[in-house]
Design an enzyme around this catalytic site. Structure first.
Site, PDB file in Angstrom:
ATOM      1  N   SER A 204       0.802  -1.220   0.000  1.00 10.03           N
ATOM      2  CA  SER A 204       0.000   0.000   0.000  1.00 10.03           C
ATOM      3  C   SER A 204       0.835   1.269   0.000  1.00 10.03           C
ATOM      4  CB  SER A 204      -0.936   0.000   1.204  1.00 10.03           C
ATOM      5  OG  SER A 204      -0.201  -0.076   2.403  1.00 10.03           O
ATOM      6  N   HIS A 232      -5.371  -4.054  -1.703  1.00  8.00           N
ATOM      7  CA  HIS A 232      -5.294  -2.996  -2.716  1.00  8.00           C
ATOM      8  C   HIS A 232      -5.366  -3.546  -4.137  1.00  8.00           C
ATOM      9  CE1 HIS A 232      -4.386   0.221   0.138  1.00  8.00           C
ATOM     10  NE2 HIS A 232      -3.793  -0.741   0.836  1.00  8.00           N
ATOM     11  N   LYS A 262     -11.934  -1.229   0.278  1.00 11.25           N
ATOM     12  CA  LYS A 262     -11.143  -0.357  -0.607  1.00 11.25           C
ATOM     13  C   LYS A 262     -11.856  -0.232  -1.958  1.00 11.25           C
ATOM     14  CE  LYS A 262      -7.406  -0.504   2.474  1.00 11.25           C
ATOM     15  NZ  LYS A 262      -6.427  -1.317   3.149  1.00 11.25           N
TER      16      LYS A 262
END
Ligand SMILES: *Cc1c(COP(=O)(O)O)cnc(C)c1O
Length: 406
Positions: A204, A232, A262
């Site tokens: 990240s 991610h 996310k």
């Protein structure tokens, strides 16, 4: 007699009043905070009202365009996703009422787990309360004190928490260094029972991808189980299916973990794996069992968002494209994910750059130690399908004016 009296007196004196107790507690907190403040590591919350995916207002101020969220597809405010959340709340209530194993397993869960399994190419899936809860539950369920964990040195902090809870022996390899992981396995594997090899699919803070194919083959050679944390990567790479598909490592990652908070734009965590592994997780993972099921709205929103990820390839491709446009314009290395780090150096300079960007209408967080290594405080830009081309063009202009970039 005398002794006893003095003891009594001592006891009396030693029992602090409630006020003294709370003072020493607050004193502790204040001195700890002051030490962190001195290192520019004090953290504070600000009110952040997000109206549309990437436009937000901080402390009631003028709207900023955010290049900081993890809402890579803008799905947190997508009308269809919000509608699905409302419908789920209407149908099943605001809360789930209990642990999933008691009465909290509302019917949307089965549909969501089937959808996750289909997207990740696994037999089954388990949905947790969050990604953090997933990692602290999965790892201790699979390995214990006689076992070995080999992990990338930059894995997410909640993997560290899961590792500690497992009490397994742990060895960290240099970031993305397959050779170093191989050395550690050769050196330590034989002395332990089960072995877990843990990485983030996408890191990240740097936005780079784990070499999953090489790691998967290595794991097979050493009878180790490869686990990727795809927080991610789901919805952003591999056609939206994540890091295993992006790296051609199909069949080599038996444990695909991730979050629904996310790119999916909602809340929750998951593990995608074989049916026996998922059955074991649902039977044994403490952070699955001893916690309340997610609110139905979160599950309904995730399900709708994953349907959009499956069906809209152009939306899924857009964040990486925008990141590449930005990086190229500023002479930075070409990103493979929607994350572009711009390392500034000191905490002070990184904070200053973040403040300056805010005066120009952009929200870009400065990440500082301990989130990133000392001396690598950075701006981290994350790009979203919901950014307009002109937002990115103006960001480039402002960054150039500030002298940022390569
Ligand atoms: C955000 C994140 C998590 C935690 O997920 P939550 O659902 O927010 O708890 C776990 N791992 C990584 C790599 C993350 O970036």
């Amino acid at each position: 007699m005398l002794k006893s009296t003095s003891m009594q007196q001592n006891t009396k004196v030693a029992v602090p009043s409630p006020a003294t107790l709370s003072d020493s507690l607050s004193d502790f907190a204040l001195s700890k905070l002051a030490a962190l403040e001195a290192k520019n590591q004090r953290r504070t919350l600000v009110d952040t009202a997000r109206s549309q995916a990437m436009t937000l207002s901080v402390d009631g101020g003028a709207p900023l365009v955010s290049f900081t969220d993890n809402d890579y597809l803008g799905l947190s405010t997508h009308p269809d996703v919000v509608e699905a959340a409302k419908n789920a709340a209407d149908a099943y209530g605001a809360g789930s009422g209990a642990s999933r194993l008691v009465t909290g397993n509302h019917p949307l869960y089965r549909a969501l787990e089937d959808k996750i399994a289909a997207i990740k190419g696994s037999e089954d899936a388990a949905v947790f309360g969050s990604g953090y809860l997933a990692n602290v539950g999965i790892i201790p369920t699979l390995v214990g004190k006689d076992d070995l964990i080999i992990a990338d040195e930059l894995v997410h902090t909640c993997i560290h928490a899961g590792i500690q809870l497992s009490r397994a022996t742990v060895k960290f390899f240099r970031h993305n260094d397959v050779g170093h992981a191989a050395e550690l396995l050769a050196q330590h594997r034989a002395a332990h029972g089960r072995c877990l090899l843990v990485v983030d699919g996408v890191y990240s803070m740097d936005g780079d991808i784990a070499p999953l194919k090489a790691l998967g083959l290595l794991a097979q050679d050493h009878d180790a189980w490869l686990m990727n944390d795809d927080a991610h990567a789901l919805g952003t790479i591999g056609g939206g299916r994540g890091s295993m598909h992006a790296t051609g490592a199909e069949g080599l990652v038996p444990l695909q973990m991730g979050t629904l908070s996310k790119a999916v734009g909602s809340y929750g965590g998951y593990l995608a794996a074989s049916k026996p592994v998922i059955d074991l997780i649902k039977t044994r993972a403490r952070s699955f069992i001893y916690t309340t099921g997610l609110p139905p709205a979160a599950v309904g929103a995730s399900l709708k968002a994953l349907e959009l990820i499956e069906s809209d390839a152009a939306m899924v491709a857009r964040p990486v494209k925008l990141a590449q446009t930005f990086a190229q314009a500023l002479g930075l290395p070409a990103p493979e994910t929607p994350i572009v780090p711009l390392v500034i150096g000191t905490e002070t300079d990184a904070l200053k750059a973040s403040v300056e960007l805010a005066t120009e209408g952009f929200k870009v967080i400065a990440f500082r130690p301990p989130t990133v290594p000392e001396g690598t405080s950075r701006l981290r830009f994350s790009f979203s399908a919901s950014h307009r081309d002109e937002d990115v063009a103006r960001l480039i202009e402002v960054c150039r004016k500030m002298g940022l970039g390569g």
